[in-house]
Design a protein around this motif. Structure first.
Motif, PDB file in Angstrom:
ATOM      1  N   PRO A 183     -11.225  -6.318  -3.042  1.00  0.00           N
ATOM      2  CA  PRO A 183     -10.407  -7.429  -2.553  1.00  0.00           C
ATOM      3  C   PRO A 183      -9.417  -7.951  -3.575  1.00  0.00           C
ATOM      4  O   PRO A 183      -8.600  -8.818  -3.260  1.00  0.00           O
ATOM      5  CB  PRO A 183     -11.446  -8.494  -2.223  1.00  0.00           C
ATOM      6  CG  PRO A 183     -12.546  -8.234  -3.199  1.00  0.00           C
ATOM      7  CD  PRO A 183     -12.595  -6.733  -3.370  1.00  0.00           C
ATOM      8  N   SER A 184      -9.478  -7.432  -4.782  1.00  0.00           N
ATOM      9  CA  SER A 184      -8.724  -8.045  -5.881  1.00  0.00           C
ATOM     10  C   SER A 184      -7.215  -8.046  -5.649  1.00  0.00           C
ATOM     11  O   SER A 184      -6.535  -9.031  -5.965  1.00  0.00           O
ATOM     12  CB  SER A 184      -9.046  -7.344  -7.202  1.00  0.00           C
ATOM     13  OG  SER A 184      -8.755  -5.971  -7.125  1.00  0.00           O
ATOM     14  N   ARG A 185      -6.678  -6.993  -5.088  1.00  0.00           N
ATOM     15  CA  ARG A 185      -5.228  -6.945  -4.914  1.00  0.00           C
ATOM     16  C   ARG A 185      -4.769  -7.941  -3.856  1.00  0.00           C
ATOM     17  O   ARG A 185      -3.761  -8.640  -4.040  1.00  0.00           O
ATOM     18  CB  ARG A 185      -4.787  -5.530  -4.539  1.00  0.00           C
ATOM     19  CG  ARG A 185      -3.273  -5.398  -4.451  1.00  0.00           C
ATOM     20  CD  ARG A 185      -2.846  -3.968  -4.251  1.00  0.00           C
ATOM     21  NE  ARG A 185      -1.409  -3.875  -4.074  1.00  0.00           N
ATOM     22  CZ  ARG A 185      -0.761  -2.772  -3.728  1.00  0.00           C
ATOM     23  NH1 ARG A 185      -1.448  -1.646  -3.552  1.00  0.00           N
ATOM     24  NH2 ARG A 185       0.545  -2.770  -3.562  1.00  0.00           N
ATOM     25  N   PHE A 186      -5.493  -8.014  -2.756  1.00  0.00           N
ATOM     26  CA  PHE A 186      -5.134  -8.966  -1.705  1.00  0.00           C
ATOM     27  C   PHE A 186      -5.247 -10.394  -2.226  1.00  0.00           C
ATOM     28  O   PHE A 186      -4.386 -11.237  -1.942  1.00  0.00           O
ATOM     29  CB  PHE A 186      -6.058  -8.756  -0.503  1.00  0.00           C
ATOM     30  CG  PHE A 186      -5.681  -9.573   0.701  1.00  0.00           C
ATOM     31  CD1 PHE A 186      -4.792  -9.083   1.638  1.00  0.00           C
ATOM     32  CD2 PHE A 186      -6.236 -10.837   0.912  1.00  0.00           C
ATOM     33  CE1 PHE A 186      -4.444  -9.837   2.768  1.00  0.00           C
ATOM     34  CE2 PHE A 186      -5.898 -11.589   2.023  1.00  0.00           C
ATOM     35  CZ  PHE A 186      -5.000 -11.094   2.952  1.00  0.00           C
ATOM     36  N   VAL A 187      -6.286 -10.670  -2.987  1.00  0.00           N
ATOM     37  CA  VAL A 187      -6.475 -12.010  -3.552  1.00  0.00           C
ATOM     38  C   VAL A 187      -5.332 -12.354  -4.507  1.00  0.00           C
ATOM     39  O   VAL A 187      -4.813 -13.473  -4.498  1.00  0.00           O
ATOM     40  CB  VAL A 187      -7.835 -12.102  -4.270  1.00  0.00           C
ATOM     41  CG1 VAL A 187      -7.947 -13.394  -5.071  1.00  0.00           C
ATOM     42  CG2 VAL A 187      -8.980 -12.003  -3.265  1.00  0.00           C
ATOM     43  N   ALA A 188      -4.924 -11.362  -5.305  1.00  0.00           N
ATOM     44  CA  ALA A 188      -3.863 -11.608  -6.284  1.00  0.00           C
ATOM     45  C   ALA A 188      -2.486 -11.711  -5.639  1.00  0.00           C
ATOM     46  O   ALA A 188      -1.613 -12.431  -6.139  1.00  0.00           O
ATOM     47  CB  ALA A 188      -3.865 -10.495  -7.335  1.00  0.00           C
ATOM     48  N   ASP A 189      -2.289 -10.992  -4.543  1.00  0.00           N
ATOM     49  CA  ASP A 189      -0.989 -10.987  -3.880  1.00  0.00           C
ATOM     50  C   ASP A 189      -1.167 -11.104  -2.368  1.00  0.00           C
ATOM     51  O   ASP A 189      -1.132 -10.112  -1.638  1.00  0.00           O
ATOM     52  CB  ASP A 189      -0.219  -9.709  -4.219  1.00  0.00           C
ATOM     53  CG  ASP A 189       1.163  -9.680  -3.573  1.00  0.00           C
ATOM     54  OD1 ASP A 189       1.580 -10.719  -3.018  1.00  0.00           O
ATOM     55  OD2 ASP A 189       1.825  -8.626  -3.628  1.00  0.00           O
TER      56      ASP A 189
END
Length: 386
Positions: free
Chosen positions: A211-217
């Motif tokens: 989920p890290s990319r969605f959370v970051a962007d």
């Protein structure tokens, strides 16, 4: 099947049918032996089915494969090292005389497709697939679907409603040029492009299950499953903890069946006596799951909890996922009113829609491939209607 995000915490499961288990050093978890009544003669599978009916999943155990776990009787054994569970195959809680072995897919089989795994390992009796995957495999690894666990696919495209209050569906995403992040090897993004819903330049195949990319962007869009990500992001991803918006592929015209139950085409005649008895059992298990998924939820969570290499799957996520499948009509009777049935015209539309896309990418899709090459309704019990 490619990775999907799942939960990060497992709740304790009340043992409804399974006695207290003890783990061995080999990674096998044995439940206490259970004496089961014998199924009636018409439901006895001994002598007509393999002694162990082996089912290959597309991914790790989840409730979107739930009806299969409804056929898994108490006293099952979890082999954590090999990602599988084996127990008596039961019909309405009665022993059919054979065992059921359910094997995880995804990382457990090196991310191979189910059709390829079925042709590598002849011990597999049944394998789960999606319609378009069967189209892609039809030339070299042909499958015949004998029933389906889901009527419609839970696959979706999701986005952050706060970042995009003007997005109401996939078509809105396509108008903006925003990245749509999917895992490599998915077939439906090209279908969305072919329908003019997305632009090919938007498709980003770098999704890695985190989920890290969605959370970051949160300005991007991302693949997901309606029975998983909406709950996980809101309740189990600590860096997010808020709702996501989404649209099902079904709601933009995607007609592929999900979780079709398949045999190898070259084994259909050999397995015919078995399928005549087994397929109606799968149908009834699907109807029972749709009526009340609680028992299956407990089994799936228990099996995952006993397999440390699996992504944890919480009881709350299992309940949410099952409820979503049921409430959104993703599981249920087809146009003929029969659970687990196929609409042949719909299957043909899937073939006609995906064959050109697959051929363009280099896949050898047979000319004149027809719905009856991929599915059969021969073994269905037409009285299983709800």
């Amino acid at each position: 099947m490619h990775p999907r995000l799942r939960g990060f915490g497992v709740a304790a499961v009340a043992a409804l049918t399974v006695a207290t288990a003890a783990c061995s050093s080999s990674g096998t978890t044995d439940s206490a032996p259970v004496s089961l009544p014998a199924a009636p003669a018409a439901q006895q599978l001994s002598g007509v089915c393999p002694a162990t009916v082996v089912v290959q999943l597309q991914w790790e155990p989840e409730t979107d494969s739930g009806p299969l776990f409804g056929l898994l009787g108490p006293g099952y054994r979890v082999d954590a090292d090999n990602g599988k569970v084996t127990g008596p195959l039961v019909a309405d809680g009665k022993d059919t005389g054979v065992k059921l072995e359910i094997r995880a897919g995804g990382p457990a089989i090196g991310f191979q497709t189910v059709p390829s795994q079925m042709y590598v390992d002849p011990s597999i009796t049944l394998g789960l697939s999606h319609s378009e995957q069967a189209v892609a495999a039809a030339a070299k690894q042909p499958l015949i679907a004998v029933t389906t666990l889901l009527r419609d696919s839970p696959q979706m495209i999701m986005w952050d409603p706060k970042s995009h209050p003007d997005w109401h569906g996939i078509a809105d995403i396509g108008k903006t040029g925003a990245p749509v992040v999917v895992s490599q090897g998915q077939l439906y993004p090209d279908w969305l492009v072919s329908k003019g819903l997305l632009n090919s330049k938007q498709i980003d195949t770098s999704y890695d299950n985190s989920p890290s990319r969605f959370v970051a962007d949160p300005t991007l869009a991302q693949q997901g499953f309606a029975n998983s990500e909406p709950y996980v992001y809101e309740h189990e991803v600590s860096a997010w903890q808020k709702p996501v918006a989404y649209q099902l592929l079904r709601d933009v015209g995607y007609e592929g069946y999900a979780r079709t139950v398949n045999v190898r085409a070259d084994k259909l005649n050999e397995l015919r006596p078995c399928l005549q008895r087994l397929v109606p059992m799968i149908q009834r298990a699907t109807a029972q799951f749709r009526a009340d998924p609680t028992h299956v939820n407990d089994i799936v969570v228990d099996v995952v909890a006993k397999t440390p290499k699996f992504t944890p799957y919480s009881a709350a996520l299992a309940a949410y996922g099952s409820k979503t499948l049921i409430d959104k009509g993703l599981i249920g009777p087809d146009t003929d009113g029969v659970i687990g049935s196929f609409d042949l015209a719909r299957v043909q539309r899937v073939i006609d829609g995906f064959a050109p896309i697959l051929r363009k990418s280099g896949a050898a899709v047979p000319d004149h491939l027809a719905a009856r090459d991929l599915v059969t309704t021969e073994f269905l019990d037409k009285t299983v209607t709800g």
